[in-house]
Design a protein around this motif. Structure first.
Motif, mmCIF file in Angstrom:
data_model
loop_
_atom_site.group_PDB
_atom_site.id
_atom_site.type_symbol
_atom_site.label_atom_id
_atom_site.label_comp_id
_atom_site.label_asym_id
_atom_site.label_seq_id
_atom_site.Cartn_x
_atom_site.Cartn_y
_atom_site.Cartn_z
ATOM 1 N N VAL A 20 0.885 -0.932 -0.782
ATOM 2 C CA VAL A 20 1.609 -1.780 0.183
ATOM 3 C C VAL A 20 0.908 -3.138 0.308
ATOM 4 C CG1 VAL A 20 2.295 -1.995 2.616
ATOM 5 C CG2 VAL A 20 2.483 0.211 1.441
ATOM 6 N N LEU A 21 -0.410 -3.108 0.456
ATOM 7 C CA LEU A 21 -1.150 -4.357 0.717
ATOM 8 C C LEU A 21 -1.143 -5.299 -0.478
ATOM 9 C CD1 LEU A 21 -4.053 -2.760 2.737
ATOM 10 C CD2 LEU A 21 -2.392 -4.414 3.599
ATOM 11 N N SER A 22 -1.083 -4.730 -1.682
ATOM 12 C CA SER A 22 -1.111 -5.584 -2.868
ATOM 13 C C SER A 22 0.239 -6.283 -3.075
ATOM 14 C CB SER A 22 -1.503 -4.784 -4.109
ATOM 15 O OG SER A 22 -0.589 -3.739 -4.301
ATOM 16 N N GLN A 23 1.230 -5.895 -2.273
ATOM 17 C CA GLN A 23 2.517 -6.610 -2.354
ATOM 18 C C GLN A 23 2.508 -7.854 -1.462
ATOM 19 O OE1 GLN A 23 5.004 -3.230 -1.620
ATOM 20 N NE2 GLN A 23 4.692 -2.519 -3.705
ATOM 21 N N SER A 24 1.457 -8.000 -0.614
ATOM 22 C CA SER A 24 1.275 -9.236 0.162
ATOM 23 C C SER A 24 0.246 -10.087 -0.568
ATOM 24 C CB SER A 24 0.750 -8.916 1.567
ATOM 25 O OG SER A 24 1.698 -8.194 2.290
ATOM 26 N N ASP A 25 0.102 -11.315 -0.092
ATOM 27 C CA ASP A 25 -0.807 -12.225 -0.807
ATOM 28 C C ASP A 25 -2.249 -12.062 -0.302
ATOM 29 O OD1 ASP A 25 -1.457 -14.153 -2.622
ATOM 30 O OD2 ASP A 25 -1.027 -15.825 -1.257
ATOM 31 N N GLN A 393 -0.820 -5.541 7.767
ATOM 32 C CA GLN A 393 0.049 -6.720 7.540
ATOM 33 C C GLN A 393 0.459 -7.342 8.875
ATOM 34 O OE1 GLN A 393 3.002 -4.644 5.198
ATOM 35 N NE2 GLN A 393 2.381 -5.670 3.315
ATOM 36 N N ASN A 394 0.854 -6.503 9.830
ATOM 37 C CA ASN A 394 1.269 -7.024 11.146
ATOM 38 C C ASN A 394 0.111 -7.713 11.846
ATOM 39 O OD1 ASN A 394 3.798 -6.030 10.756
ATOM 40 N ND2 ASN A 394 3.433 -4.130 11.873
ATOM 41 N N TYR A 395 -1.050 -7.084 11.772
ATOM 42 C CA TYR A 395 -2.245 -7.640 12.430
ATOM 43 C C TYR A 395 -2.612 -8.990 11.808
ATOM 44 C CZ TYR A 395 -7.260 -8.150 13.375
ATOM 45 O OH TYR A 395 -8.491 -8.641 13.719
ATOM 46 N N LEU A 396 -2.622 -9.049 10.474
ATOM 47 C CA LEU A 396 -3.045 -10.298 9.817
ATOM 48 C C LEU A 396 -2.002 -11.407 9.994
ATOM 49 C CD1 LEU A 396 -4.763 -9.009 6.541
ATOM 50 C CD2 LEU A 396 -5.838 -9.751 8.676
ATOM 51 N N SER A 397 -0.712 -11.029 9.991
ATOM 52 C CA SER A 397 0.269 -12.114 10.170
ATOM 53 C C SER A 397 0.237 -12.623 11.623
ATOM 54 C CB SER A 397 1.669 -11.714 9.712
ATOM 55 O OG SER A 397 2.017 -10.508 10.274
ATOM 56 N N ALA A 398 -0.156 -11.775 12.568
ATOM 57 C CA ALA A 398 -0.272 -12.243 13.965
ATOM 58 C C ALA A 398 -1.450 -13.205 14.135
ATOM 59 C CB ALA A 398 -0.433 -11.046 14.898
#
Ligand code: FAD
Length: 400
Positions: A20-25, A393-398
């Motif tokens: 999942v995480l490798s699909q984000s940058d 992902q939610n934590y980092l985008s926040a």
């Protein structure tokens, strides 16, 4: 600069988080103390990788002891999702007659190979033979087990996917428990494990033999049917594992661990009593055998039922259909297929984020949930791996 995320543990939960995480940058680093990934997953594949179960989802969810907690994730990433995910990796699956889902080739290795290849292509950086020794806020102290060098690495978020305690030679040694406060963890106990009982020497000839098609239950709990193997140390089988939760409850309540067996569930007490009538023409063993008690079942009856009842057909029939077996405990946790206990639900947010350290997310068997064998364990490891990654992902985008 790319955000850096570390995943500790390259088991099924950690690899799913990496997917999942490798699909984000992000820059995704997986630390694994063993020389290669997912050794327990490979071991699970030795006798056929039962990766999930195709029963209706409501029934499926009911198999977990923390059903309500796991439900949203297991519903989202259920058996159908897992079959499609495997297909996408080039691995066809099939559903066995019992509803269990397997890769057609049965083994875990082809699936793991395809999965790791895809993760590498997606940029995941694997650090094998790297053991995480300390976790302080978002800093990890990592030991390179080849050079023996220590390094402190800083990350924006960390996913713990270190597994529980059983089969420690495959990597899940539980050393991570020192990173958390004691009251954040429910003590681990053996699950999906055999039960122990000291047999008399008369039982020796039937060690290794199955008790076929018996029903087992604990107190007033639901009965389950299947086979049980008589072992030198007690009893073992999937049927015993299914009763594990109820057996652990007995111990928790200070009761003796004990199980009831119906050795001949297809006969009523009256039918059986009729067949167990002593005969002058036949030996007792012959009468019992003709009534349906094969050597293994007859040995268990001789072991557990007072001799005074052997010639009383009604009393004996009642015992055969309601045989009480006390146990001294479970087999050691090291031998168990899985563990009950782990990081408590209340110390995590709904995103599987540690309340005491918001940069840390947890998944897989190190969490405090449990289930019998049948594909439920891997399904929940995959699902919580994905959920923890989405939490990151939610934590980092926040933070942006
Ligand atoms: C014999 C056997 C058969 C099984 N069969 C099935 C089955 O058919 N179906 C099913 O659903 N389940 C089965 N299971 C259970 C299933 O394999 C586990 O539930 C699952 O592997 C747990 O996944 P995990 O990722 O949480 O942990 P693990 O698979 O235990 O992975 C954790 C990883 O973290 C690494 N690690 C731990 N601490 C550190 C550290 N400090 N630094 C770096 N790395 C670390 C470990 O080396 C390990 O590789 C079986 C288990 C066994 C033992």
């Amino acid at each position: 600069m790319k955000k850096r995320v570390a995943i500790i543990g390259a088991g099924p939960a950690g690899l799913m988080a990496a997917e999942v995480l490798s699909q984000s940058d992000y820059e995704v680093h997986v630390y694994e103390q063993k020389p290669s990934a997912a050794r327990k997953f490979l071991m699970a594949g030795k006798t056929g990788l039962n990766i999930s179960h195709a029963e209706p989802v409501a029934q499926f969810i009911g198999r977990y002891d923390q059903a309500e907690w796991l439900e949203p994730w297991v519903r989202q990433w259920d058996a159908v999702w897992i079959q499609n995910w495997m297909k996408d990796l080039g691995i066809e699956s099939y559903i066995g007659s019992s509803g269990r889902v397997f890769p057609i080739e049965m083994k875990a290795a082809p699936l793991l190979r395809a999965w790791l290849k895809r993760l590498q292509q997606q940029g995941v950086q694997f650090h094998y033979r790297h053991q995480c020794l300390e976790l302080n806020a978002a800093a990890l102290t990592v030991k390179d087990l080849v050079s023996e060098q220590l390094a402190v690495q800083h990350f924006d978020a960390i996913v713990l996917a270190c597994g529980a305690l059983s089969w420690s030679k495959l990597g899940s040694d539980g050393a991570w428990q020192q990173w958390l406060a004691k009251d954040e963890i429910e003590a681990f106990q053996a699950s999906n494990a055999g039960v122990e009982r000291q047999w008399s020497t008369f039982m020796q000839p039937v060690f290794g033999q199955p008790l076929k098609r018996v029903e087992a239950w604990v107190d007033d709990q639901a009965k389950t049917m299947g086979d049980i193997v008589i072992s030198y140390y007690g009893l073992e089988s999937g049927l015993i594992y299914k009763q594990g939760r109820a057996l652990r409850e007995q111990v928790k309540n200070g009761q003796t661990m004990q199980l009831y067996l119906d050795l001949l569930p297809d006969q009523t007490i009256a039918q059986l009593a009729q067949k167990l009538q002593p005969s002058k023409k036949q030996s007792l063993s012959n009468v019992w055998r003709k009534a349906g008690l094969d050597t293994a079942k007859a040995s268990l009856v001789r072991e557990l039922v007072a001799k005074a009842l052997w010639n009383d057909p009604l009393a004996l029939a009642q015992k055969v259909k309601h045989l009480l077996i006390p146990f001294s405990g479970f087999r050691p946790i090291e031998e168990a297929i899985s563990c009950a206990g782990g990081i408590k639900r209340e110390v995590l947010t709904e995103q599987l984020q540690l309340r005491s350290n918001p940069r840390v997310f947890c998944c897989g068997e190190m969490l405090d949930w449990d289930a019998p064998t049948g594909g439920y364990l891997l399904t929940a490891c995959f699902a919580t791996g994905r959920a923890a990654a989405e939490g990151v992902q939610n934590y980092l985008s926040a933070q942006e």
